[in-house]
Enzyme design. Structure first.
Site, short mmCIF file in Angstrom:
data_model
loop_
_atom_site.label_atom_id
_atom_site.label_comp_id
_atom_site.label_asym_id
_atom_site.label_seq_id
_atom_site.Cartn_x
_atom_site.Cartn_y
_atom_site.Cartn_z
CE LYS A 30 -3.75 -2.61 2.17
NZ LYS A 30 -4.24 -3.04 3.28
CD GLN A 72 -3.15 -4.63 6.48
OE1 GLN A 72 -3.10 -3.59 5.91
NE2 GLN A 72 -3.69 -5.61 6.04
CG ASP A 106 -9.31 0.15 4.45
OD1 ASP A 106 -9.66 -0.18 3.31
OD2 ASP A 106 -8.95 -0.70 5.26
#
Ligand code: NAP
Length: 283
Positions: free
Chosen positions: A56, A100, A123
Protein backbone atom coordinates in the site's frame (compact mmCIF):
# COMPACT_ATOMS: atom_id res chain seq x y z
CA UNK A 1 -22.39 -27.15 -22.09
CA UNK A 2 -18.79 -26.40 -21.24
CA UNK A 3 -17.55 -22.83 -21.49
CA UNK A 4 -14.56 -20.87 -20.37
CA UNK A 5 -15.26 -17.77 -18.35
CA UNK A 6 -13.86 -14.39 -19.26
CA UNK A 7 -11.32 -13.19 -16.71
CA UNK A 8 -12.05 -9.99 -14.80
CA UNK A 9 -8.77 -8.11 -14.96
CA UNK A 10 -8.43 -6.29 -11.64
CA UNK A 11 -4.78 -5.46 -12.30
CA UNK A 12 -5.55 -3.51 -15.47
CA UNK A 13 -8.57 -1.69 -14.05
CA UNK A 14 -6.68 -0.83 -10.85
CA UNK A 15 -3.81 0.56 -12.93
CA UNK A 16 -6.17 2.90 -14.76
CA UNK A 17 -7.80 4.03 -11.50
CA UNK A 18 -4.41 4.68 -9.88
CA UNK A 19 -3.21 6.65 -12.94
CA UNK A 20 -6.26 8.89 -12.68
CA UNK A 21 -5.78 9.16 -8.90
CA UNK A 22 -2.13 10.16 -9.39
CA UNK A 23 -3.22 13.01 -11.69
CA UNK A 24 -5.65 14.25 -9.04
CA UNK A 25 -2.96 13.94 -6.31
CA UNK A 26 -0.54 15.99 -8.43
CA UNK A 27 -3.21 18.62 -9.00
CA UNK A 28 -3.93 18.90 -5.26
CA UNK A 29 -0.22 19.15 -4.47
CA UNK A 30 0.27 21.87 -7.06
CA UNK A 31 -2.71 23.91 -5.94
CA UNK A 32 -2.21 23.65 -2.17
CA UNK A 33 1.51 22.93 -1.71
CA UNK A 34 0.46 19.89 0.33
CA UNK A 35 0.51 16.32 -0.94
CA UNK A 36 -2.32 13.97 0.09
CA UNK A 37 -1.09 11.85 3.00
CA UNK A 38 -2.19 8.39 4.14
CA UNK A 39 -1.18 7.14 7.58
CA UNK A 40 -0.75 3.36 7.69
CA UNK A 41 -0.84 1.77 11.12
CA UNK A 42 0.44 -1.75 11.67
CA UNK A 43 0.33 -3.62 14.98
CA UNK A 44 2.80 -6.49 15.31
CA UNK A 45 4.78 -8.24 12.60
CA UNK A 46 2.41 -10.70 10.94
CA UNK A 47 4.23 -11.37 7.64
CA UNK A 48 1.12 -11.06 5.44
CA UNK A 49 0.14 -7.76 7.10
CA UNK A 50 3.70 -6.42 6.77
CA UNK A 51 3.56 -7.24 3.04
CA UNK A 52 0.12 -5.65 2.57
CA UNK A 53 1.20 -2.44 4.28
CA UNK A 54 4.41 -2.30 2.24
CA UNK A 55 2.42 -2.75 -0.97
CA UNK A 56 0.00 0.00 0.00
CA UNK A 57 2.84 2.40 0.84
CA UNK A 58 4.65 1.62 -2.42
CA UNK A 59 1.51 2.30 -4.43
CA UNK A 60 0.99 5.56 -2.53
CA UNK A 61 4.49 6.70 -3.40
CA UNK A 62 4.02 5.87 -7.08
CA UNK A 63 0.76 7.82 -7.10
CA UNK A 64 2.26 10.93 -5.47
CA UNK A 65 0.54 10.27 -2.14
CA UNK A 66 2.68 10.62 0.95
CA UNK A 67 2.47 7.85 3.49
CA UNK A 68 3.23 8.00 7.15
CA UNK A 69 4.08 4.62 8.59
CA UNK A 70 3.28 3.88 12.22
CA UNK A 71 4.53 0.44 13.31
CA UNK A 72 3.46 -0.56 16.81
CA UNK A 73 4.67 -3.54 18.81
CA UNK A 74 2.48 -6.65 19.04
CA UNK A 75 1.96 -5.97 22.76
CA UNK A 76 0.23 -2.61 22.08
CA UNK A 77 -2.92 -2.24 24.16
CA UNK A 78 -6.32 -1.12 22.91
CA UNK A 79 -5.91 2.18 24.80
CA UNK A 80 -2.52 2.85 23.21
CA UNK A 81 -3.81 2.06 19.74
CA UNK A 82 -6.88 4.26 20.27
CA UNK A 83 -4.57 7.10 21.38
CA UNK A 84 -2.40 6.72 18.28
CA UNK A 85 -5.40 6.71 15.95
CA UNK A 86 -6.93 9.66 17.79
CA UNK A 87 -3.71 11.69 17.35
CA UNK A 88 -3.62 10.88 13.63
CA UNK A 89 -7.28 11.85 13.37
CA UNK A 90 -6.43 15.29 14.79
CA UNK A 91 -3.25 15.77 12.75
CA UNK A 92 -3.99 18.23 9.90
CA UNK A 93 -1.12 16.82 7.81
CA UNK A 94 -2.78 13.38 7.65
CA UNK A 95 -5.79 13.06 5.33
CA UNK A 96 -6.50 9.34 5.46
CA UNK A 97 -5.90 6.58 8.00
CA UNK A 98 -5.54 2.86 7.41
CA UNK A 99 -5.39 0.45 10.34
CA UNK A 100 -4.20 -2.87 8.93
CA UNK A 101 -6.60 -5.69 9.82
CA UNK A 102 -6.34 -7.97 11.73
CA UNK A 103 -4.85 -6.50 14.89
CA UNK A 104 -3.91 -8.88 17.73
CA UNK A 105 -6.70 -10.83 19.41
CA UNK A 106 -6.09 -8.98 22.71
CA UNK A 107 -7.07 -5.68 21.05
CA UNK A 108 -10.65 -4.49 20.71
CA UNK A 109 -10.53 -3.89 16.96
CA UNK A 110 -13.92 -2.19 16.87
CA UNK A 111 -12.81 0.36 19.49
CA UNK A 112 -9.68 0.99 17.45
CA UNK A 113 -11.59 1.47 14.20
CA UNK A 114 -13.96 3.88 15.94
CA UNK A 115 -11.00 6.07 16.93
CA UNK A 116 -10.55 6.94 13.24
CA UNK A 117 -12.27 10.21 12.33
CA UNK A 118 -14.96 9.44 9.72
CA UNK A 119 -13.60 12.13 7.36
CA UNK A 120 -10.25 10.25 7.35
CA UNK A 121 -11.75 6.74 7.24
CA UNK A 122 -10.55 6.03 3.70
CA UNK A 123 -10.75 2.25 4.23
CA UNK A 124 -14.39 2.53 5.28
CA UNK A 125 -14.12 0.64 8.57
CA UNK A 126 -16.02 2.86 11.01
CA UNK A 127 -19.65 2.43 11.98
CA UNK A 128 -20.34 5.86 10.46
CA UNK A 129 -18.93 4.75 7.10
CA UNK A 130 -20.77 1.42 7.23
CA UNK A 131 -24.12 3.06 7.99
CA UNK A 132 -23.67 5.71 5.29
CA UNK A 133 -22.77 2.99 2.79
CA UNK A 134 -25.72 0.84 3.84
CA UNK A 135 -28.13 3.75 3.43
CA UNK A 136 -26.60 4.75 0.09
CA UNK A 137 -25.40 8.07 1.52
CA UNK A 138 -22.09 9.77 0.63
CA UNK A 139 -19.04 8.48 2.50
CA UNK A 140 -16.13 6.13 2.16
CA UNK A 141 -16.82 2.50 1.28
CA UNK A 142 -14.82 -0.46 2.58
CA UNK A 143 -11.85 -0.94 0.27
CA UNK A 144 -12.34 -4.49 -0.95
CA UNK A 145 -16.15 -4.28 -1.34
CA UNK A 146 -15.82 -0.96 -3.16
CA UNK A 147 -13.24 -2.52 -5.47
CA UNK A 148 -15.52 -5.48 -6.16
CA UNK A 149 -18.39 -3.20 -7.18
CA UNK A 150 -16.09 -1.30 -9.56
CA UNK A 151 -15.07 -4.59 -11.16
CA UNK A 152 -18.72 -5.56 -11.64
CA UNK A 153 -19.42 -2.18 -13.24
CA UNK A 154 -16.39 -2.44 -15.48
CA UNK A 155 -17.67 -5.74 -16.88
CA UNK A 156 -21.26 -4.47 -17.22
CA UNK A 157 -22.64 -6.79 -14.56
CA UNK A 158 -25.89 -5.21 -13.38
CA UNK A 159 -26.76 -6.63 -9.93
CA UNK A 160 -30.42 -5.51 -10.05
CA UNK A 161 -32.72 -8.49 -9.83
CA UNK A 162 -29.82 -10.96 -9.66
CA UNK A 163 -29.45 -13.51 -6.89
CA UNK A 164 -26.17 -12.72 -5.14
CA UNK A 165 -24.64 -15.11 -2.63
CA UNK A 166 -21.92 -13.71 -0.37
CA UNK A 167 -19.93 -16.37 1.45
CA UNK A 168 -18.39 -14.72 4.52
CA UNK A 169 -19.73 -11.97 6.76
CA UNK A 170 -16.68 -10.18 8.15
CA UNK A 171 -17.04 -6.50 8.98
CA UNK A 172 -14.46 -5.46 6.38
CA UNK A 173 -15.52 -7.68 3.51
CA UNK A 174 -18.51 -9.99 3.48
CA UNK A 175 -21.03 -7.83 5.31
CA UNK A 176 -20.32 -4.58 3.44
CA UNK A 177 -20.16 -6.18 -0.02
CA UNK A 178 -23.58 -7.69 0.64
CA UNK A 179 -24.91 -4.25 1.59
CA UNK A 180 -23.49 -2.70 -1.58
CA UNK A 181 -25.10 -5.44 -3.69
CA UNK A 182 -28.40 -4.92 -1.86
CA UNK A 183 -28.08 -1.19 -2.54
CA UNK A 184 -27.85 -2.07 -6.22
CA UNK A 185 -31.06 -4.14 -5.97
CA UNK A 186 -29.58 -7.64 -5.94
CA UNK A 187 -31.37 -10.29 -3.88
CA UNK A 188 -28.66 -11.05 -1.36
CA UNK A 189 -28.02 -14.17 0.71
CA UNK A 190 -25.20 -14.29 3.24
CA UNK A 191 -23.49 -17.58 4.08
CA UNK A 192 -21.08 -18.14 6.96
CA UNK A 193 -19.54 -20.83 9.12
CA UNK A 194 -22.94 -21.89 10.51
CA UNK A 195 -24.68 -22.06 7.14
CA UNK A 196 -26.24 -25.42 6.37
CA UNK A 197 -26.28 -26.61 2.75
CA UNK A 198 -23.73 -24.12 1.42
CA UNK A 199 -23.52 -25.94 -1.92
CA UNK A 200 -27.22 -25.77 -2.65
CA UNK A 201 -27.31 -22.04 -1.87
CA UNK A 202 -24.30 -21.29 -4.07
CA UNK A 203 -25.93 -23.25 -6.89
CA UNK A 204 -28.75 -20.69 -7.01
CA UNK A 205 -26.42 -17.70 -7.37
CA UNK A 206 -26.13 -15.45 -10.40
CA UNK A 207 -23.32 -13.63 -8.60
CA UNK A 208 -21.07 -15.43 -6.11
CA UNK A 209 -18.73 -13.49 -3.83
CA UNK A 210 -16.32 -15.73 -1.93
CA UNK A 211 -14.86 -13.98 1.13
CA UNK A 212 -13.86 -16.71 3.54
CA UNK A 213 -10.15 -17.54 3.60
CA UNK A 214 -10.53 -21.28 2.97
CA UNK A 215 -8.73 -22.60 -0.13
CA UNK A 216 -11.16 -23.79 -2.85
CA UNK A 217 -14.12 -23.94 -0.46
CA UNK A 218 -16.47 -23.11 -3.33
CA UNK A 219 -16.57 -26.06 -5.70
CA UNK A 220 -16.61 -25.60 -9.44
CA UNK A 221 -19.58 -27.94 -9.80
CA UNK A 222 -21.65 -25.66 -7.56
CA UNK A 223 -21.33 -22.67 -9.89
CA UNK A 224 -24.51 -22.04 -11.86
CA UNK A 225 -23.77 -21.96 -15.59
CA UNK A 226 -23.23 -18.35 -16.65
CA UNK A 227 -22.74 -17.03 -13.10
CA UNK A 228 -20.33 -14.22 -12.23
CA UNK A 229 -17.72 -15.39 -9.71
CA UNK A 230 -15.83 -12.93 -7.53
CA UNK A 231 -13.11 -14.57 -5.47
CA UNK A 232 -11.87 -12.24 -2.73
CA UNK A 233 -10.14 -15.04 -0.87
CA UNK A 234 -6.40 -15.09 -0.67
CA UNK A 235 -4.76 -18.16 0.77
CA UNK A 236 -1.14 -19.34 0.90
CA UNK A 237 0.17 -20.38 -2.50
CA UNK A 238 -1.88 -17.75 -4.39
CA UNK A 239 -5.03 -19.84 -4.02
CA UNK A 240 -8.49 -18.33 -3.77
CA UNK A 241 -11.64 -19.51 -2.03
CA UNK A 242 -13.05 -20.84 -5.29
CA UNK A 243 -11.91 -23.89 -7.25
CA UNK A 244 -10.82 -21.70 -10.15
CA UNK A 245 -10.29 -24.42 -12.77
CA UNK A 246 -13.68 -25.99 -12.10
CA UNK A 247 -15.54 -22.69 -11.79
CA UNK A 248 -14.21 -21.16 -14.99
CA UNK A 249 -15.74 -24.02 -16.97
CA UNK A 250 -19.19 -22.88 -15.86
CA UNK A 251 -19.02 -19.16 -15.03
CA UNK A 252 -19.37 -16.34 -17.56
CA UNK A 253 -16.96 -14.06 -15.69
CA UNK A 254 -14.47 -14.88 -12.95
CA UNK A 255 -11.74 -13.03 -11.05
CA UNK A 256 -8.29 -14.63 -11.10
CA UNK A 257 -6.29 -14.97 -7.87
CA UNK A 258 -4.06 -13.03 -7.82
CA UNK A 259 -4.87 -10.18 -10.17
CA UNK A 260 -8.61 -9.89 -9.55
CA UNK A 261 -9.93 -8.36 -6.34
CA UNK A 262 -6.58 -7.67 -4.60
CA UNK A 263 -5.35 -4.77 -6.76
CA UNK A 264 -8.81 -3.19 -6.68
CA UNK A 265 -8.66 -2.92 -2.88
CA UNK A 266 -5.54 -0.78 -3.02
CA UNK A 267 -6.87 1.31 -5.91
CA UNK A 268 -10.01 2.10 -3.90
CA UNK A 269 -7.91 3.05 -0.87
CA UNK A 270 -5.76 5.45 -2.89
CA UNK A 271 -8.73 6.96 -4.66
CA UNK A 272 -10.52 7.59 -1.36
CA UNK A 273 -7.36 9.06 0.22
CA UNK A 274 -7.14 11.63 -2.54
CA UNK A 275 -10.85 12.38 -2.19
CA UNK A 276 -10.39 12.88 1.58
CA UNK A 277 -7.41 15.19 0.99
CA UNK A 278 -9.32 17.24 -1.58
CA UNK A 279 -12.15 17.74 0.89
CA UNK A 280 -9.89 18.58 3.85
CA UNK A 281 -7.71 20.93 1.81
CA UNK A 282 -10.84 22.48 0.28
CA UNK A 283 -9.66 22.03 -3.29
P1 NAP B 1 -12.56 -13.37 8.32
O1 NAP B 1 -12.71 -12.13 9.10
O2 NAP B 1 -11.78 -14.52 8.86
O3 NAP B 1 -14.04 -13.88 7.95
C1 NAP B 1 -14.23 -15.11 7.30
C2 NAP B 1 -15.70 -15.34 7.09
O4 NAP B 1 -15.85 -16.63 6.48
C3 NAP B 1 -16.51 -15.39 8.40
O5 NAP B 1 -17.71 -14.67 8.21
C4 NAP B 1 -16.79 -16.88 8.60
O6 NAP B 1 -18.02 -17.16 9.21
C5 NAP B 1 -16.84 -17.39 7.18
N1 NAP B 1 -16.51 -18.80 7.10
C6 NAP B 1 -15.52 -19.48 7.72
N2 NAP B 1 -15.57 -20.79 7.41
C7 NAP B 1 -16.63 -20.94 6.58
C8 NAP B 1 -17.19 -22.06 5.92
N3 NAP B 1 -16.67 -23.29 6.04
N4 NAP B 1 -18.27 -21.86 5.15
C9 NAP B 1 -18.82 -20.63 5.00
N5 NAP B 1 -18.31 -19.53 5.60
C10 NAP B 1 -17.23 -19.69 6.38
O7 NAP B 1 -11.90 -13.08 6.89
P2 NAP B 1 -11.87 -11.74 6.00
O8 NAP B 1 -10.98 -10.75 6.62
O9 NAP B 1 -13.25 -11.35 5.62
O10 NAP B 1 -11.13 -12.31 4.71
C11 NAP B 1 -11.68 -13.37 3.94
C12 NAP B 1 -10.71 -13.71 2.82
O11 NAP B 1 -10.55 -12.58 1.98
C13 NAP B 1 -9.31 -14.09 3.28
O12 NAP B 1 -8.79 -15.05 2.38
C14 NAP B 1 -8.53 -12.79 3.13
O13 NAP B 1 -7.15 -13.02 2.90
C15 NAP B 1 -9.19 -12.23 1.90
N6 NAP B 1 -9.09 -10.78 1.79
C16 NAP B 1 -8.68 -10.29 0.62
C17 NAP B 1 -8.59 -8.93 0.46
C18 NAP B 1 -8.12 -8.41 -0.84
O14 NAP B 1 -7.81 -7.24 -0.95
N7 NAP B 1 -8.09 -9.23 -1.87
C19 NAP B 1 -8.92 -8.06 1.48
C20 NAP B 1 -9.39 -8.59 2.68
C21 NAP B 1 -9.46 -9.96 2.83
P3 NAP B 1 -18.37 -16.71 10.74
O15 NAP B 1 -18.72 -15.26 10.65
O16 NAP B 1 -19.53 -17.57 11.07
O17 NAP B 1 -17.16 -16.98 11.56
Amino acid sequence: MSRTARLMDGTGLARRIVEETAKQAADITERTGTAPCLATVLVGEDPASVTYVRMKRNRCRKAGIESRYVALPAATTTAELVDTLGALSRDPDVHGILLQHPVGAHIDERAAFEAIAPEKDVDGVTLASFSAMSFGLPGFVSGTPGGIMRLLDEYDVAPAGQRAVVVGRSAILGKPVGMLLLGRDATVTYCHSRTAELSSIVREADIVVAAVGRPRLIRGEDIKPGAVVIDAGYNPGNVGDVDFDGARERASLITPVPGGVGPMTIATLLEQTVRAAARQLEV
